[in-house]
Design a protein around this motif. Structure first.
Motif, PDB file in Angstrom:
ATOM      1  N   ASN A   1       0.700  -1.292   0.342  1.00  0.00           N
ATOM      2  CA  ASN A   1      -0.362   0.354  -0.260  1.00  0.00           C
ATOM      3  C   ASN A   1       1.013   0.701   0.059  1.00  0.00           C
ATOM      4  O   ASN A   1       1.820   1.730   0.665  1.00  0.00           O
ATOM      5  N   LEU A   2       0.872   1.865  -1.075  1.00  0.00           N
ATOM      6  CA  LEU A   2       1.120   3.533  -0.816  1.00  0.00           C
ATOM      7  C   LEU A   2       0.315   4.687  -0.276  1.00  0.00           C
ATOM      8  O   LEU A   2       0.872   5.205   0.411  1.00  0.00           O
TER       9      LEU A   2
ATOM     10  N   ILE B   1      -6.768  10.552   0.660  1.00  0.00           N
ATOM     11  CA  ILE B   1      -6.899   9.188   0.804  1.00  0.00           C
ATOM     12  C   ILE B   1      -7.506   8.048  -0.140  1.00  0.00           C
ATOM     13  O   ILE B   1      -8.592   9.063  -0.973  1.00  0.00           O
ATOM     14  N   ALA B   2      -7.037   7.690  -0.601  1.00  0.00           N
ATOM     15  CA  ALA B   2      -7.068   6.246  -2.219  1.00  0.00           C
ATOM     16  C   ALA B   2      -8.142   6.378  -2.050  1.00  0.00           C
ATOM     17  O   ALA B   2      -9.102   5.161  -1.267  1.00  0.00           O
TER      18      ALA B   2
ATOM     19  N   THR C   1      -3.580   0.859  -3.367  1.00  0.00           N
ATOM     20  CA  THR C   1      -2.082   0.488  -4.218  1.00  0.00           C
ATOM     21  C   THR C   1      -1.743   1.884  -5.560  1.00  0.00           C
ATOM     22  O   THR C   1      -1.315   0.605  -6.502  1.00  0.00           O
ATOM     23  N   GLU C   2      -2.257   2.511  -5.812  1.00  0.00           N
ATOM     24  CA  GLU C   2      -2.073   3.291  -6.783  1.00  0.00           C
ATOM     25  C   GLU C   2      -1.233   3.382  -6.663  1.00  0.00           C
ATOM     26  O   GLU C   2      -0.130   4.795  -6.687  1.00  0.00           O
ATOM     27  N   ARG C   3      -0.599   2.868  -8.884  1.00  0.00           N
ATOM     28  CA  ARG C   3       0.663   3.286  -8.768  1.00  0.00           C
ATOM     29  C   ARG C   3       0.565   3.734 -10.474  1.00  0.00           C
ATOM     30  O   ARG C   3       1.570   3.826 -11.164  1.00  0.00           O
ATOM     31  N   CYS C   4      -1.081   2.953 -10.839  1.00  0.00           N
ATOM     32  CA  CYS C   4      -1.431   3.369 -12.687  1.00  0.00           C
ATOM     33  C   CYS C   4      -2.071   3.918 -12.579  1.00  0.00           C
ATOM     34  O   CYS C   4      -3.054   3.374 -12.252  1.00  0.00           O
ATOM     35  N   ARG C   5      -2.440   4.886 -13.701  1.00  0.00           N
ATOM     36  CA  ARG C   5      -4.058   5.594 -13.495  1.00  0.00           C
ATOM     37  C   ARG C   5      -4.660   5.927 -14.687  1.00  0.00           C
ATOM     38  O   ARG C   5      -3.926   5.676 -16.065  1.00  0.00           O
TER      39      ARG C   5
ATOM     40  N   GLU D   1      -7.102  -3.797 -10.542  1.00  0.00           N
ATOM     41  CA  GLU D   1      -6.398  -3.159  -9.384  1.00  0.00           C
ATOM     42  C   GLU D   1      -5.325  -4.490  -8.344  1.00  0.00           C
ATOM     43  O   GLU D   1      -4.392  -3.736  -8.101  1.00  0.00           O
ATOM     44  N   ARG D   2      -5.254  -5.466  -8.663  1.00  0.00           N
ATOM     45  CA  ARG D   2      -4.413  -6.272  -8.806  1.00  0.00           C
ATOM     46  C   ARG D   2      -2.901  -5.965  -9.366  1.00  0.00           C
ATOM     47  O   ARG D   2      -1.810  -6.187  -8.958  1.00  0.00           O
TER      48      ARG D   2
END
Lengths: 433, 373
Positions: A3-4, A255-256, A260-264, A283-284
């Motif tokens: 988690n980021l 607050i996401a 794990t947001e790495r790519c939009r 999301e994986r």
């Protein structure tokens, strides 16, 4: 999973679901509650019947989409329509709606509700013909509003007048066929709510420019629903006011939607409603889908901001337009609808490519996935050209084919394979592998 | 004489380029017959319809979704392949999504000096439609004047209206002859005349039609055969009618945009010329997208035509994936059946398969024979 960001469930989620259920129940119980039931096309001028005493609007698109989530019911509907000689490649919402209507089965139970009259607006090729058959089936009176579609936003005096006078005629027509005295105050209030709801929704979507994104597309599908069906109601305005406050809090607290947001990613068109888990699948990879022109602009009111960014539109009242009389409300509504940014793209697709490139920049998008939806040719207009425009601009794009509400035309494994390949091409790996 | 129409159709590019060379004027293209040709003509420009090439191609797939009709992909392909390099402009009268896509892709990828999109009301019977379309005509006129650096005078408009009305009158006169039993002219010959008209200077087309009319009147009737009507969408491949007629039928009427829908009604002159032209486009026999109210005017028109021309059966022809006609065809089929006119559905692609078309049409004609017995 690494988690980021922090995440937490949306407080307004339950309320959104309640509003959705209320919409379908209102239709089902309209008659027993003494309400007038009005059949309208999606995005029609649903504020117009608001001046009547007690009414509910039966909208085809939300119904067609909901049926699409029940594979057996949808198949039976499709087969019923096809048996009557209609082509399988027609709009899937039309087929789901007609199938229910012909079989006299409402998806939420009981007989299919019989509308009292129909207000129809010409927009996409399908909607006009869809409701034409419904009017014949129920042998009900109907009023047609001709909507001028242009590739650019055209809001000249003649355009506003053309639309406003038709709506005015529609009000007189409703008085005649219902025998009711039309309540201008209620109509003016409904127009005010329309402006509030649609500009609030654009403001909420604008907040998704933040990193991490506070909202994800799968959630947005539920959140945008009231803009489609009840944007003229007080409850809806209150819902979006509260939602705006909550999303603002999420942005300021980082607050996401996806920890794990790495790519939009950006989305296009209507999704396969029966397979929304594709968003969870992405999301994986740590990929969050931020939205689509469909969810943001179908009933979001947008305009250029002073800093050249794209944001919520200033409402007619904020612009100083009067909203005291029926005529005031008609002209303000006409202008408001003519300015909606989704329509130019439904006329000639060119402007939509520019819209997309702007979104890619402002929402900081890494890639785009496009659903080539056999179920909706209207929103497929320009899709191939948009793909080319994005690729030319260096934006990675993947395309998958399917049908938004007819699973017979969806290959789950093939779609997931394609998404896997796309994510790998973006340099992403599954976080749980 | 009648063969000349097909020759022009076969050599459409040569005709347009020759016309341009000998007149020194411009040529504009359009795809759907809702483009108001009279205005373009009055500006001194030759409007030509971009019709199907009926040849397989592989250049438009990346621009147009595969579920869009073969016609829109076919016309775009010809633009992308450079077959219309001589066009100086493209004009679009608001119609279906598929044609809009082809138009948009054309003006995006094919170099062109002028393009214009014009809104045409969908609710053509709306009381305010004429006033609004007149306003749209005015805007188009002003745009043409600005883009071409010309002034479209009242005299030029009168001339355009006269030339186009003469054209419509001559075609109606020829169609009238098809009421005879058997008719002196075939359906494919008639469609050749209409299609050539969409590609030619109407003043020149009028001269040819006048000669053709004389020739047809002096002809012996065709062999007797079942009297059929073609009803449906874009179908400019006259080979379809030719194939059907080879089987002994006579196509005596049609409701097609490459047929009678194109010319059936005239501009009724009035002081405001643009209003008169607007009224003509609103009142013309509608395509499905302009017939969306509870009263289906298309059905009235089709039935009247079928009765006037003593039609015994109808072939419902449609471009694959053409949504507007997919919506109408089941209704028309049922309606015709209620009026004792059997019909048969034929789906068209870029090319039509002669063998299956022949087999299916034969079966339909046999069925009509049995019904007679």
């Amino acid at each position: 999973m690494q988690n980021l960001y922090k995440t937490r469930p949306l407080k307004m989620w339950q309320k959104a679901k309640e509003l959705r259920l209320k919409f379908f129940k209102d239709i089902q119980t309209a008659k027993e509650n003494g309400k007038t039931l009005v059949l309208v096309d999606s995005g029609s001028f649903i504020e117009l019947p608001a001046g009547l005493e007690g009414h509910a609007c039966l909208e085809g698109h939300p119904y067609g989409a909901t049926v699409g989530m029940d594979l057996d019911f949808a198949r039976e509907c499709a087969e019923e329509v096809e048996a009557r000689g209609y082509a399988r490649d027609l709009c899937v919402y039309t087929r789901n709606f007609w199938g229910s209507m012909f079989r006299n089965r409402y998806y939420f139970g009981g007989e299919f509700p019989r509308p009292d009259f129909c207000i129809k607006r010409s927009l996409c090729d399908t909607e006009s013909k869809w409701l034409q058959v419904c009017c014949e089936h129920f042998n009900m009176p109907s009023f047609y509003i001709d909507f001028p579609l242009y590739p650019d936003r055209r809001t000249g005096k003649e355009d506003i007048e053309y639309l406003a006078t038709q709506m005015s005629d529609c009000i007189e027509w409703m008085e005649k066929i219902t025998g009711q005295k039309y309540n201008d105050d209620k109509f003016i209030h409904a127009a005010h709510n329309e402006f509030r709801t649609t500009s609030l929704w654009a403001e909420i979507c604008t907040l998704n420019k933040a990193i991490p994104a506070p909202l994800d597309q799968k959630t947005i599908y539920t959140l945008y629903f009231p803009t489609v069906v009840s944007r003229y109601e007080d409850d809806t305005v209150h819902f979006y006011e509260e939602l705006l406050a909550e999303v603002k809090d999420r942005v300021s607290d980082h607050i996401a939607a996806l920890a794990t947001e790495r790519c939009r990613l950006w989305d296009d068109g209507i999704p396969p409603w029966y397979f929304l888990k594709l968003y969870r699948y992405l999301e994986r990879y740590g990929a969050v889908v931020l939205g689509s022109i469909y969810t943001y602009t179908l009933h979001g009111a947008w305009e250029d901001q002073p800093d050249d960014s794209w944001g919520r539109a200033t409402t007619p009242e904020e612009r100083g337009m009067p909203l005291k009389t029926r005529d005031d409300a008609l002209r303000a509504l006409a202008l408001w609808y003519l300015e909606k940014p989704i329509y130019p793209g439904m006329c000639l697709p060119g402007p939509k490519s520019e819209q997309l490139l702007r979104i890619i920049r402002e929402w900081r998008i890494d890639g785009m996935m496009m659903h080539m939806n056999r179920g909706c040719e209207g929103l497929s207009l320009g899709a191939m050209e948009q793909r080319l425009a994005l690729l030319k601009a260096g934006v990675p794009v993947t395309v998958y084919e399917g049908n938004s509400a007819d699973k017979r035309e969806f290959d789950e494994n093939q779609v997931l394979d394609r998404l896997d390949a796309f994510m790998e091409s973006l340099g992403m790996k599954k976080l749980d592998s | 004489m009648l063969e000349k129409f097909q020759e022009i159709s076969d050599n459409r590019h040569q005709y347009a380029q020759d016309w341009k060379a000998r007149t020194g004027k411009k040529v504009f293209g359009y795809m759907c017959t809702y483009a108001p040709e009279e205005l373009i003509y009055a500006a001194g420009v030759l409007p030509v319809r971009v019709l199907g090439s009926h040849e397989p191609q592989d250049v438009s797939e990346r621009h147009i979704y595969a579920m869009y009709c073969p016609f829109c992909r076919d016309v775009l392909a010809q633009g992308l392949q450079g077959r219309y390099k001589y066009l100086d402009g493209m004009v679009m009268g608001h119609s279906c999504m598929h044609i809009k896509q082809a138009f948009d892709s054309w003006v995006t990828h094919v170099p062109i000096d002028y393009s214009y999109y014009m809104f045409i009301p969908q609710i053509v019977t709306h009381p305010k439609a004429k006033e609004y379309l007149t306003h749209e005509m005015t805007k188009f006129k002003e745009n043409l004047e600005k883009g071409l650096g010309v002034k479209i005078t009242a005299k030029a408009l009168d001339n355009a209206i006269d030339v186009y009305n003469t054209n419509r009158r001559l075609l109606r006169e020829i169609y009238e002859l098809r009421k005879q039993d058997p008719p002196p002219v075939s359906g494919s010959e008639c469609q050749d005349m209409v299609v050539a008209g969409q590609l030619m200077d109407k003043a020149e087309h009028n001269k040819m039609l006048a000669e053709a009319l004389k020739e047809i009147k002096s002809r012996a009737p065709r062999k007797p055969g079942k009297r059929l009507m073609l009803i449906g969408g874009e179908c400019d491949d006259t080979g379809v009618a030719e194939q059907v007629e080879k089987l002994g039928a006579n196509i005596v009427a049609d409701d097609l945009c490459a047929g009678s829908r194109y010319f059936w009604n005239e501009v009724v002159p009035e002081k405001d010329r643009l209003a008169a032209i607007a009224a003509r486009y609103l009142d013309r026999p509608a395509c499905p997208l302009k017939d969306v109210t509870s009263h289906r005017y298309r059905l009235d028109h089709i039935l009247k035509m079928a009765q006037d021309f003593k039609v015994e059966g109808a072939l419902l022809v449609m471009q694959k994936f053409c949504d507007p006609h997919e919506f109408d065809i089941p209704v028309i089929s049922k309606f015709l059946k209620e009026h004792n006119i059997p019909s048969y559905f034929i789906e068209l692609d870029v090319t039509f398969p002669e063998g299956p078309l022949r087999t299916r049409t034969e079966a339909f004609l046999e069925m009509l024979e049995l019904e007679t017995v």
